[in-house]
Design a protein around this motif. Sequence first.
Motif, PDB file in Angstrom:
ATOM      1  N   GLU A   1      28.342 104.973 102.860  1.00 19.84           N
ATOM      2  CA  GLU A   1      28.493 103.779 102.430  1.00 19.84           C
ATOM      3  C   GLU A   1      27.374 102.843 102.268  1.00 19.84           C
ATOM      4  OE1 GLU A   1      32.398 100.873 104.389  1.00 19.84           O
ATOM      5  OE2 GLU A   1      31.749 102.984 105.347  1.00 19.84           O
TER       6      GLU A   1
ATOM      7  N   THR B   1      33.942 104.090 109.517  1.00 20.61           N
ATOM      8  CA  THR B   1      34.150 103.520 107.351  1.00 20.61           C
ATOM      9  C   THR B   1      35.124 102.995 107.354  1.00 20.61           C
ATOM     10  OG1 THR B   1      34.617 105.640 106.182  1.00 20.61           O
ATOM     11  CG2 THR B   1      32.629 105.990 107.133  1.00 20.61           C
TER      12      THR B   1
ATOM     13  N   LEU C   1      35.392 103.704 103.649  1.00 22.71           N
ATOM     14  CA  LEU C   1      35.870 104.781 102.762  1.00 22.71           C
ATOM     15  C   LEU C   1      36.830 105.355 102.360  1.00 22.71           C
ATOM     16  CD1 LEU C   1      32.921 106.371 103.332  1.00 22.71           C
ATOM     17  CD2 LEU C   1      32.756 105.161 101.396  1.00 22.71           C
TER      18      LEU C   1
ATOM     19  N   PRO D   1      34.363  99.360  99.122  1.00 23.36           N
ATOM     20  CA  PRO D   1      36.151 100.968  99.100  1.00 23.36           C
ATOM     21  C   PRO D   1      36.651  99.594  98.978  1.00 23.36           C
ATOM     22  CG  PRO D   1      33.758 100.596 101.350  1.00 23.36           C
ATOM     23  CD  PRO D   1      33.237  99.694 100.328  1.00 23.36           C
TER      24      PRO D   1
END
Length: 280
Positions: free
Chosen positions: A43, A79, A81, A268
């Motif tokens: 990321e 995260t 993500l 993201p």
Amino acid sequence: MFAVPPDALLITVAPTGAETAKADCPQLPTTLEELVQTGRECEAAGAAMIHVHVRDADHQPTLDLSLLTDTVQALKEATDLIVQLSSGGSVHDPLDARLKVLDAQPDSCSLTMGTTNFGDDVFSNPWPFVCELYQLSQERQVVPEFELFDLGQAHALARLIDTFGLPYGGRVHCDFVMGVPGGMPGTADALVAGLATLPPHVTSWSATGIGRTTLPVALAALSKGGHLRVGMEDVVTLSRGVPVESNAQLVDRAASLGMLAQRTPMSPREARDLLGVRAR
């Protein structure tokens, strides 16, 4: 309207896969801790989505639901993500186990659009299974990424959407998986031919080059305005005799190639808008 800049580049990282053995590649992330650390590093390097295969305590591919669920939850907590689970597993996994992947509540899932020779094996995706998985993804509000290993699978994608409607989120994102022995070659010519077969429903696409086709496919995809998937699932060397040290190294290289093409890695959040993935 997409809330995504026109020059934004979606980078997906596929860190593990089901083919490479941990003993042959010790840097391959196979434990939960390694996957979470990989997610954080990738990321930071520019990835917006992670395509996940899970391994068991012996580092063997598994579709164990508890391990899948724990992995999805840990990546979501650590995260931002988009967490995409592979519904393919390994070529040896039964179809009913592959359907249960969605029980782990990923943001996204891969959905391969047909059966493909995979080296000496067969990656089985019969039409009834494809239809069942697709309808299940609509019910569970999981966004599919349609994996295309050959040109006929682009035609199958049109048939699927015409039959069952758009996926959850209303976007249609596909990924050309190129260079698999038995699938389409990893060449610019093959990518151009594949793009010509895409149905009008497609709103975005990416490309993946396996092994030595990684760079040719990435450069061809960027030249045609597409997005990229990279990772140690697909390649474990940077060049002949030079092993990949980490997945973040591959993401960083993809981001650098993108910058040369005047493309900026998307966040993201931007990727969620692009793909129609619901916010957490």
